[in-house]
Design a protein around this motif. Structure first.
Motif: not given
Lengths: 114, 111
Positions: B1-2, B35, B37, B88, B99-103, B106
């Motif tokens: 899970s996030q 980060y 993207q 993110f 390292y766990i990234f969020g949702t 945008r």
């Protein structure tokens, strides 16, 4: 300084076929990560290597996904057999492996499973 | 899970305005990173804030961290069209480099 290299950039396969992705991290980076990013979502960690040992693969679907890191440098991620839901971008990242280290990402390999 | 959840999910602003996005996470962390993207590209590191820091600046970026609320915010000042991207947050769980990234948020900056 060369960045993280990934190949192929794009791959289209039929379901139940197999596919392999390759990653060459930045020289000297001990930690290597594979992430799966489904369109519109954040990257999901699949597996983390420290040198050539697996640190975490709790989110890796081991019935179909496998990964290895040869001699603590290059890494390959394989999917066999592929399912439709595996369509995603597979991102490789590397870092020095310290708790203040940033992750350096490759451009990703985009997989489409038909 | 996030681990992390960003909000808003999407943000549209005019060039020159400031953009603020937030990240909430669930467990104790070593540090938190942001980060960027661009569409179809890999993620690029923006800034890292350690768990014992409260605020950090880098150029037009300002990051805050509130460990009591398990939240962070990223402020981009004087935004430009080139800032259009997804942003993110990523958290390293305490004692790990996992390292766990969020949702993601945008961001669209209109010229």
């Amino acid at each position: 300084e060369a960045g993280v290299a990934q190949s192929p950039r794009y791959k289209i396969i039929e379901k139940r076929q197999s596919v392999a992705f390759w990653c060459n991290p930045i020289s000297g980076h001990a930690t290597l990560y594979w992430y799966q990013q489904i369109l519109g979502q954040g990257p999901k960690l699949l597996i983390q290597f420290q040198n050539n040992g697996v640190v975490d693969d709790s989110q890796l679907p081991k019935d179909r996904f496998s990964a290895e890191r040869l001699k603590g440098v290059d890494s390959t991620l394989k999917i066999q057999p592929a399912k439709l839901e595996d369509s995603a971008v597979y991102l490789c990242a590397s870092s020095f492996g310290t708790n203040t280290g940033e992750l350096f990402f490759g451009e990703g390999s985009r997989l489409t499973v038909l | 899970s996030q681990q992390g959840e960003e909000d808003p999910q999407a943000l549209s602003i005019q060039e020159g305005e400031n953009a603020t996005m937030n990240c909430s996470y669930k467990t104790s962390i070593n540090n938190l990173q942001w980060y960027r993207q661009n569409s179809g590209r890999g993620l690029v590191h923006l800034i890292l804030i350690r768990s014992n820091e409260r605020e950090k600046h880098s150029g037009r970026l300002r990051v805050t961290l509130d460990t009591s609320k398990k939240s962070s915010s990223l402020l981009i000042t004087a935004s430009r069209a080139a800032d259009t991207a997804s942003y993110f947050c990523a958290t390293a769980l305490m004692g790990t480099y996992k390292y766990i990234f969020g949702t993601g948020t945008r961001l669209k900056v209109l010229a």
